[in-house]
Design a protein around this motif. Structure first.
Motif, PDB file in Angstrom:
ATOM      1  N   PHE A 110      39.573 -56.300 -70.102  1.00 14.76           N
ATOM      2  CA  PHE A 110      39.937 -57.602 -69.542  1.00 14.76           C
ATOM      3  C   PHE A 110      40.599 -58.400 -70.650  1.00 14.76           C
ATOM      4  CE2 PHE A 110      38.587 -62.125 -68.802  1.00 14.76           C
ATOM      5  CZ  PHE A 110      39.385 -62.368 -67.705  1.00 14.76           C
ATOM      6  N   LEU A 111      41.799 -58.903 -70.402  1.00 11.41           N
ATOM      7  CA  LEU A 111      42.554 -59.642 -71.408  1.00 11.41           C
ATOM      8  C   LEU A 111      42.869 -61.031 -70.871  1.00 11.41           C
ATOM      9  CD1 LEU A 111      45.384 -58.281 -73.641  1.00 11.41           C
ATOM     10  CD2 LEU A 111      45.738 -60.425 -72.419  1.00 11.41           C
ATOM     11  N   TRP A 112      42.696 -62.040 -71.733  1.00 16.80           N
ATOM     12  CA  TRP A 112      43.042 -63.392 -71.293  1.00 16.80           C
ATOM     13  C   TRP A 112      43.559 -64.212 -72.451  1.00 16.80           C
ATOM     14  CZ3 TRP A 112      39.676 -67.944 -72.016  1.00 16.80           C
ATOM     15  CH2 TRP A 112      38.496 -67.679 -72.708  1.00 16.80           C
ATOM     16  N   LEU A 172      33.133 -59.569 -63.758  1.00 15.95           N
ATOM     17  CA  LEU A 172      33.480 -60.591 -64.739  1.00 15.95           C
ATOM     18  C   LEU A 172      34.633 -61.450 -64.241  1.00 15.95           C
ATOM     19  CD1 LEU A 172      33.184 -61.930 -67.493  1.00 15.95           C
ATOM     20  CD2 LEU A 172      34.777 -60.219 -68.412  1.00 15.95           C
ATOM     21  N   VAL A 173      35.659 -60.843 -63.647  1.00 15.34           N
ATOM     22  CA  VAL A 173      36.794 -61.619 -63.147  1.00 15.34           C
ATOM     23  C   VAL A 173      36.332 -62.641 -62.117  1.00 15.34           C
ATOM     24  CG1 VAL A 173      38.925 -61.489 -61.791  1.00 15.34           C
ATOM     25  CG2 VAL A 173      38.531 -59.858 -63.658  1.00 15.34           C
ATOM     26  N   ALA A 192      48.132 -56.757 -65.391  1.00 17.24           N
ATOM     27  CA  ALA A 192      48.237 -57.150 -63.985  1.00 17.24           C
ATOM     28  C   ALA A 192      47.512 -58.488 -63.819  1.00 17.24           C
ATOM     29  CB  ALA A 192      47.617 -56.091 -63.085  1.00 17.24           C
ATOM     30  N   PRO A 193      48.218 -59.570 -63.471  1.00 16.92           N
ATOM     31  CA  PRO A 193      47.577 -60.880 -63.372  1.00 16.92           C
ATOM     32  C   PRO A 193      46.499 -60.896 -62.288  1.00 16.92           C
ATOM     33  CG  PRO A 193      49.984 -61.083 -63.377  1.00 16.92           C
ATOM     34  CD  PRO A 193      49.674 -59.631 -63.221  1.00 16.92           C
ATOM     35  N   LEU A 251      45.038 -64.514 -67.135  1.00 16.20           N
ATOM     36  CA  LEU A 251      43.866 -63.660 -66.942  1.00 16.20           C
ATOM     37  C   LEU A 251      44.375 -62.344 -66.378  1.00 16.20           C
ATOM     38  CD1 LEU A 251      41.676 -66.267 -65.006  1.00 16.20           C
ATOM     39  CD2 LEU A 251      41.736 -65.917 -67.474  1.00 16.20           C
ATOM     40  N   PHE A 252      44.014 -61.218 -67.007  1.00 21.03           N
ATOM     41  CA  PHE A 252      44.655 -59.959 -66.657  1.00 21.03           C
ATOM     42  C   PHE A 252      43.686 -58.783 -66.619  1.00 21.03           C
ATOM     43  CE2 PHE A 252      47.692 -62.537 -69.093  1.00 21.03           C
ATOM     44  CZ  PHE A 252      48.730 -62.638 -68.181  1.00 21.03           C
ATOM     45  N   ARG A 253      43.886 -57.936 -65.638  1.00 17.80           N
ATOM     46  CA  ARG A 253      43.368 -56.575 -65.672  1.00 17.80           C
ATOM     47  C   ARG A 253      44.415 -55.698 -66.354  1.00 17.80           C
ATOM     48  NH1 ARG A 253      42.056 -58.601 -60.516  1.00 17.80           N
ATOM     49  NH2 ARG A 253      39.836 -58.435 -59.959  1.00 17.80           N
TER      50      ARG A 253
END
Length: 222
Positions: A58-60, A26-27, A214-215, A48-50
């Motif tokens: 996945f967080l954004w 996905l990233v 983690a970016p 955008l972050f793990r």
């Protein structure tokens, strides 16, 4: 980046649960197809972050000038050719995409990018027992200065945007009043943040939710 602050009037914090082992897929798709194309229709992607502790999260973060421009931008993107072409592949990686907070500024916002090397961040979500504005003021006057003196600089203070979700195709967590803040994170800060959370317990409906981030390579917030 002269308009960086303008797009923080309305911010979405989006946290997805993915099928096991599919986060990197996905990233890669997201960074290749969904960054410039969303910004071209009137949004800004801030982060955008793990999550190191959660391999299938996945967080954004994305922002808008106001609620009306949010509606227009989302309609343009999600009914447009890029999402039609690549949205199904993105959706196939996801189990759940409904963990979404709609936020507005409640203090200092996201800093303008300065080219710094990537570092770990932490985002904290609080559910105050009383009015969120009072909690925000207490945090700014008491908690943030104490953290700063101990080496933790907070930024990105936000609270729930109570306006109606004008793009119901993408649900948000409604009827929740939250205060959200970000900070750079190091191992030396873990005990301090845990202690701060314990001290705030009496002001919160539930223990705060704190997520280490983690970016990714293309995250603006680093």
């Amino acid at each position: 980046m002269t308009d960086f602050a303008e797009f923080q009037s309305v911010v979405e914090l989006r946290r997805y649960t993915l099928h096991p082992g599919r986060r990197d897929e996905l990233v890669e798709l997201f960074e290749r197809e969904f960054v410039e194309t969303q910004e071209a229709v009137g949004m800004r992607l801030f982060g955008l972050f793990r999550e190191p502790a959660e391999p299938d999260k996945f967080l954004w973060l994305r922002g808008f000038r106001d609620m009306e421009s949010r509606r227009a931008a989302l309609e343009s993107f999600y009914y447009g050719p890029v999402w039609r072409a690549h949205g199904p592949a993105a959706n196939e990686t996801m189990i759940d995409a409904s963990d979404v907070l709609l936020l507005r500024p409640s203090g200092p916002g996201f800093p303008v990018p300065d080219g710094a090397e990537a570092s770990r961040l932490v985002v904290t979500v609080c559910h105050p027992t009383g009015p969120v504005k009072e909690f925000s003021e207490y945090f700014a006057d008491t908690v943030a200065p104490a953290l700063r003196e101990s080496g933790v600089e907070t930024f990105g203070h936000f609270e729930t945007e109570p306006a109606e979700n004008t793009f119901p195709r993408l649900p948000v967590r409604e009827n929740e009043m939250v205060f959200v803040w970000f900070a750079k994170f190091g191992d030396a800060h873990r005990e301090l943040l845990d202690r701060t959370g314990a001290e705030l317990e009496g002001r919160l409906e539930r223990p705060w939710r704190q997520l280490e981030l983690a970016p990714t390579a293309r995250s603006v917030l680093r």
